[in-house]
Design a protein around this motif. Structure first.
Motif, short mmCIF file in Angstrom:
data_model
loop_
_atom_site.label_atom_id
_atom_site.label_comp_id
_atom_site.label_asym_id
_atom_site.label_seq_id
_atom_site.Cartn_x
_atom_site.Cartn_y
_atom_site.Cartn_z
N MET A 1 67.20 76.54 28.68
CA MET A 1 66.36 76.18 27.54
C MET A 1 64.99 75.76 28.03
SD MET A 1 67.41 72.32 26.39
CE MET A 1 67.02 70.94 27.47
N LYS A 2 64.03 75.67 27.10
CA LYS A 2 62.68 75.25 27.45
C LYS A 2 62.51 73.76 27.16
CE LYS A 2 60.17 79.60 26.83
NZ LYS A 2 61.35 80.46 26.69
N ALA A 3 61.70 73.11 28.02
CA ALA A 3 61.39 71.69 27.84
C ALA A 3 60.09 71.39 28.55
CB ALA A 3 62.51 70.82 28.40
N PHE A 4 59.42 70.34 28.10
CA PHE A 4 58.23 69.89 28.80
C PHE A 4 58.62 68.94 29.93
CE2 PHE A 4 55.82 71.39 25.14
CZ PHE A 4 54.72 71.94 25.78
N ILE A 5 58.02 69.19 31.10
CA ILE A 5 58.25 68.36 32.27
C ILE A 5 56.91 67.95 32.85
CG2 ILE A 5 60.44 69.54 32.77
CD1 ILE A 5 58.99 70.95 35.10
N PRO A 6 56.85 66.85 33.60
CA PRO A 6 55.59 66.49 34.27
C PRO A 6 55.19 67.58 35.26
CG PRO A 6 57.14 64.66 34.29
CD PRO A 6 57.91 65.85 33.84
N GLY A 14 44.56 61.54 33.46
CA GLY A 14 45.17 61.83 32.18
C GLY A 14 46.55 62.43 32.36
N PRO A 15 47.31 62.54 31.27
CA PRO A 15 48.65 63.08 31.36
C PRO A 15 48.64 64.57 31.65
CG PRO A 15 48.03 62.76 29.08
CD PRO A 15 46.93 62.17 29.90
N ALA A 16 49.72 65.05 32.20
CA ALA A 16 49.83 66.47 32.51
C ALA A 16 51.28 66.89 32.40
CB ALA A 16 49.30 66.76 33.91
N VAL A 17 51.56 67.86 31.53
CA VAL A 17 52.90 68.40 31.37
C VAL A 17 52.83 69.92 31.35
CG1 VAL A 17 53.86 66.42 30.11
CG2 VAL A 17 52.74 68.28 28.84
N ARG A 18 53.97 70.54 31.61
CA ARG A 18 54.06 71.99 31.51
C ARG A 18 55.40 72.36 30.92
NH1 ARG A 18 56.94 74.38 35.82
NH2 ARG A 18 57.50 72.90 37.47
N LEU A 19 55.44 73.49 30.21
CA LEU A 19 56.67 73.99 29.62
C LEU A 19 57.44 74.76 30.69
CD1 LEU A 19 57.98 73.90 26.82
CD2 LEU A 19 56.94 76.11 26.34
N ALA A 20 58.72 74.42 30.85
CA ALA A 20 59.51 75.01 31.92
C ALA A 20 60.93 75.28 31.44
CB ALA A 20 59.54 74.08 33.13
N LEU A 49 53.35 59.29 32.30
CA LEU A 49 53.11 60.63 32.83
C LEU A 49 52.06 60.64 33.95
CD1 LEU A 49 53.29 62.75 29.59
CD2 LEU A 49 54.61 63.16 31.67
N GLU A 50 51.29 59.58 34.08
CA GLU A 50 50.33 59.53 35.18
C GLU A 50 51.03 59.44 36.52
OE1 GLU A 50 47.63 56.37 34.39
OE2 GLU A 50 46.92 57.22 32.51
N ARG A 51 52.17 58.72 36.55
CA ARG A 51 52.97 58.62 37.77
C ARG A 51 54.44 58.62 37.38
NH1 ARG A 51 48.47 55.55 38.59
NH2 ARG A 51 47.31 55.91 40.52
N PRO A 52 54.95 59.77 36.98
CA PRO A 52 56.30 59.85 36.43
C PRO A 52 57.38 59.61 37.47
CG PRO A 52 55.40 62.04 36.73
CD PRO A 52 54.28 61.09 37.02
N PRO A 53 58.46 58.94 37.10
CA PRO A 53 59.60 58.79 38.02
C PRO A 53 60.19 60.15 38.37
CG PRO A 53 59.79 57.30 36.14
CD PRO A 53 58.68 58.24 35.83
N VAL A 54 60.76 60.25 39.54
CA VAL A 54 61.36 61.50 39.99
C VAL A 54 62.50 61.89 39.05
CG1 VAL A 54 62.61 62.64 41.85
CG2 VAL A 54 60.74 61.06 42.39
N GLY A 55 62.47 63.12 38.58
CA GLY A 55 63.53 63.63 37.72
C GLY A 55 63.42 63.25 36.26
N VAL A 295 47.52 67.38 22.79
CA VAL A 295 47.73 66.18 21.98
C VAL A 295 47.83 64.94 22.86
CG1 VAL A 295 49.39 65.03 20.47
CG2 VAL A 295 48.75 67.41 20.05
N LEU A 296 48.47 65.06 24.01
CA LEU A 296 48.59 63.93 24.93
C LEU A 296 47.21 63.41 25.34
CD1 LEU A 296 51.49 65.13 27.24
CD2 LEU A 296 51.54 63.16 25.71
N ASP A 297 46.31 64.32 25.67
CA ASP A 297 44.96 63.90 26.05
C ASP A 297 44.26 63.19 24.90
OD1 ASP A 297 45.00 64.76 28.70
OD2 ASP A 297 44.35 66.78 28.19
#
Length: 313
Positions: A1-6, A14-20, A49-55, A295-297
């Protein structure tokens, strides 16, 4: 399935995510599997999201359809529309949520509206509940609310007004201030310094220089509930100044997660109030989930009033 991840290298600006592509959720015995139709983005998540925990994957506010009931038989059946508050992982096509952390929603309530309820609504509801424990009731109490232009501020304003409180909201935007007056604020001021006390209660969410200013405006034996630090500036208190300030003032840190019991009953209360027209989620923007990073930005830069909701296409 698709989800947004850091992203692999989060930006500090600023925040940064990508669809994966990610693995589909594996249900625990007490979890329902929800096909996500909409989710709300919170400003606090932009900070993580600036310093996301691993996983870690973001997503605490979702609404959608139950496609697999909980194996232990608890919670709603397949086909039930629900609003849910998972601890994470909600910015995805599917999410598994404990049945104690969701509530059914009626047919006339849209998924976008319902998704705006959990974090902001739970915070507002429990914040005023904590305030009422100190004062005994809210009717007639004078309340000062800082950082009032966001999702929490709108809910606090409407709930406090319905309880009979006289609420002064701090909002630098005249447009946003006008909306707070419509929701029941007694007065809107552009800065904490412009607020004329004394106030029985201060609900403070900005930190920095605002907290000491707000503290100065407390009535004797008043309560300041500190529930956020939107300015991201540390607070410095001069205790000699406090001694010359309000008599026997109380400063108390508040966390919406510090509750005895599950989220489900409070979510059901928020759904009921919204469905009955007594609570009006402020949807600052509703966009397709492919625009989540954009939207996050905007949210982090405080360019969105109220809640930001993404719909899963």
């Amino acid at each position: 399935m698709k989800a947004f991840i850091p992203t692999d290298s989060p930006r500090t600006t600023g925040p940064a995510v990508r669809l994966a592509e990610v693995a589909e959720p594996v249900q625990q015995s007490d979890q329902a599997l929800i096909k996500v139709e909409a989710y709300s983005v919170n400003r606090g998540e932009t900070f993580v999201l600036e310093r996301p925990p691993v996983g870690w994957r973001p997503g605490k506010d979702v609404a959608g359809l139950v496609v697999q009931a909980a194996p232990d038989g608890s919670g709603p059946a397949v086909g039930c529309r629900v609003v849910a508050h998972p601890p994470a992982l909600g910015w995805a096509e599917y999410v598994a949520v404990p049945t104690t952390a969701l509530a059914p929603i009626p047919d006339h309530l849209t998924a976008a509206t319902a998704a705006a309820l959990p974090l902001a609504g739970l915070t507002a509801l429990r914040l005023l509940r904590a305030a009422a424990r100190h004062t005994g009731h809210l009717a007639g109490r004078r309340i000062l609310l800082t950082g009032a232009s966001g999702g929490v501020g709108h809910y606090v304003t409407e709930l406090a007004a319905a309880a009979g409180a006289r609420l002064t909201a701090v909002s630098a935007s005249a447009e946003r201030g006008a909306r707070l007056l419509e929701l029941g604020a007694d007065q809107v001021v552009p800065t904490v310094a412009a607020a004329e006390g004394p106030f029985d209660l201060v609900l403070e969410s900005t930190g920095g220089a605002n907290l000491p200013l707000a503290l100065d405006r407390l009535a004797p034996r008043g309560l300041l509930l500190w529930f956020g630090q939107a300015s991201r500036q540390p607070v410095t208190l001069d205790f000699f100044s406090i001694l010359n300030g309000p008599v026997s003032a109380t400063i108390q840190q508040f966390s919406y997660a510090d509750v005895d019991g599950p989220d489900g009953p409070d979510l059901a209360t928020l759904v009921r109030l919204t469905a009955d027209g007594q609570l009006h989620p402020e949807l600052g923007t509703v966009r397709d989930w492919t625009r989540t990073a954009e939207v996050l930005d905007e949210l982090r830069e405080r360019r969105i009033r109220g809640n930001a909701v993404l719909t899963v296409s």
